[in-house]
Write a protein that holds these residues in place. Structure first.
Motif, mmCIF file in Angstrom:
data_model
loop_
_atom_site.group_PDB
_atom_site.id
_atom_site.type_symbol
_atom_site.label_atom_id
_atom_site.label_comp_id
_atom_site.label_asym_id
_atom_site.label_seq_id
_atom_site.Cartn_x
_atom_site.Cartn_y
_atom_site.Cartn_z
ATOM 1 N N TYR A 29 0.841 -1.199 0.000
ATOM 2 C CA TYR A 29 0.000 0.000 0.000
ATOM 3 C C TYR A 29 0.875 1.247 0.000
ATOM 4 C CZ TYR A 29 -3.722 -3.131 1.533
ATOM 5 O OH TYR A 29 -4.641 -4.150 1.607
ATOM 6 N N TRP A 30 0.326 2.352 -0.526
ATOM 7 C CA TRP A 30 0.943 3.664 -0.354
ATOM 8 C C TRP A 30 0.450 4.207 0.978
ATOM 9 C CZ3 TRP A 30 4.987 5.586 -2.489
ATOM 10 C CH2 TRP A 30 5.303 5.330 -3.830
ATOM 11 N N TRP A 31 1.385 4.653 1.817
ATOM 12 C CA TRP A 31 1.067 5.254 3.102
ATOM 13 C C TRP A 31 1.505 6.712 3.064
ATOM 14 C CZ3 TRP A 31 -1.560 2.348 6.560
ATOM 15 C CH2 TRP A 31 -1.571 0.969 6.362
ATOM 16 N N THR A 32 0.672 7.636 3.584
ATOM 17 C CA THR A 32 0.966 9.068 3.596
ATOM 18 C C THR A 32 1.110 9.544 5.036
ATOM 19 O OG1 THR A 32 -0.344 9.331 1.591
ATOM 20 C CG2 THR A 32 0.182 11.323 2.795
ATOM 21 N N SER A 33 2.160 10.333 5.270
ATOM 22 C CA SER A 33 2.406 10.866 6.607
ATOM 23 C C SER A 33 1.420 11.990 6.907
ATOM 24 C CB SER A 33 3.835 11.416 6.702
ATOM 25 O OG SER A 33 4.018 12.117 7.907
ATOM 26 N N ARG A 39 5.271 10.163 1.283
ATOM 27 C CA ARG A 39 4.634 8.902 0.918
ATOM 28 C C ARG A 39 5.648 7.768 0.954
ATOM 29 N NH1 ARG A 39 0.064 8.877 -3.098
ATOM 30 N NH2 ARG A 39 1.399 7.452 -4.212
ATOM 31 N N CYS A 41 5.861 3.325 0.237
ATOM 32 C CA CYS A 41 5.232 2.090 -0.203
ATOM 33 C C CYS A 41 5.659 0.991 0.758
ATOM 34 C CB CYS A 41 5.680 1.751 -1.623
ATOM 35 S SG CYS A 41 4.974 0.220 -2.257
ATOM 36 N N MET A 45 1.649 -0.385 8.038
ATOM 37 C CA MET A 45 1.818 1.003 8.432
ATOM 38 C C MET A 45 3.202 1.180 9.060
ATOM 39 S SD MET A 45 -0.531 3.523 10.810
ATOM 40 C CE MET A 45 -1.088 2.184 11.793
ATOM 41 N N TRP A 50 0.549 7.694 10.183
ATOM 42 C CA TRP A 50 0.482 7.436 8.747
ATOM 43 C C TRP A 50 -0.916 6.942 8.398
ATOM 44 C CZ3 TRP A 50 4.697 7.841 5.290
ATOM 45 C CH2 TRP A 50 5.902 8.199 5.883
ATOM 46 N N THR A 51 -1.398 7.300 7.211
ATOM 47 C CA THR A 51 -2.702 6.817 6.749
ATOM 48 C C THR A 51 -2.518 6.088 5.425
ATOM 49 O OG1 THR A 51 -3.167 8.903 5.608
ATOM 50 C CG2 THR A 51 -4.003 8.672 7.843
ATOM 51 N N GLN A 52 -3.364 5.108 5.197
ATOM 52 C CA GLN A 52 -3.315 4.332 3.960
ATOM 53 C C GLN A 52 -3.893 5.186 2.843
ATOM 54 O OE1 GLN A 52 -4.749 0.323 4.361
ATOM 55 N NE2 GLN A 52 -5.503 0.369 2.274
#
Length: 71
Positions: A29-33, A39, A41, A45, A50-52
């Motif tokens: 998954y791409w995770w965003t701070s 971002r 990968c 988590m 961090w959010t998916q």
């Protein structure tokens, strides 16, 4: 009695083998701070905050697989 134990053991061993054959790798998954928008990968988590963002993907580059053209 021994025949019963041996047959139960064989059935259990067969069941465990078939269960293991169906196992699949974890998706990526791409995770965003939440702090700075960076971002990453990853399969899980990275840490709290961090959010998916996107996914699931089947490769560590987090890119969709290209379809293989038929021959």
């Amino acid at each position: 009695m021994l025949r019963y134990v041996v047959s139960c053991s064989g059935v259990l061993l067969l069941w465990m083998t078939l269960e293991g054959a169906r196992a699949a790798p974890a998706p990526w998954y791409w995770w965003t701070s939440k702090v700075d928008g960076q971002r990453v990968c990853a399969q899980f988590m990275p840490r709290q905050g961090w959010t998916q963002a996107e996914g699931p993907f089947t490769n560590p580059q987090c890119r969709p697989q290209r379809p293989v053209p038929p021959r």
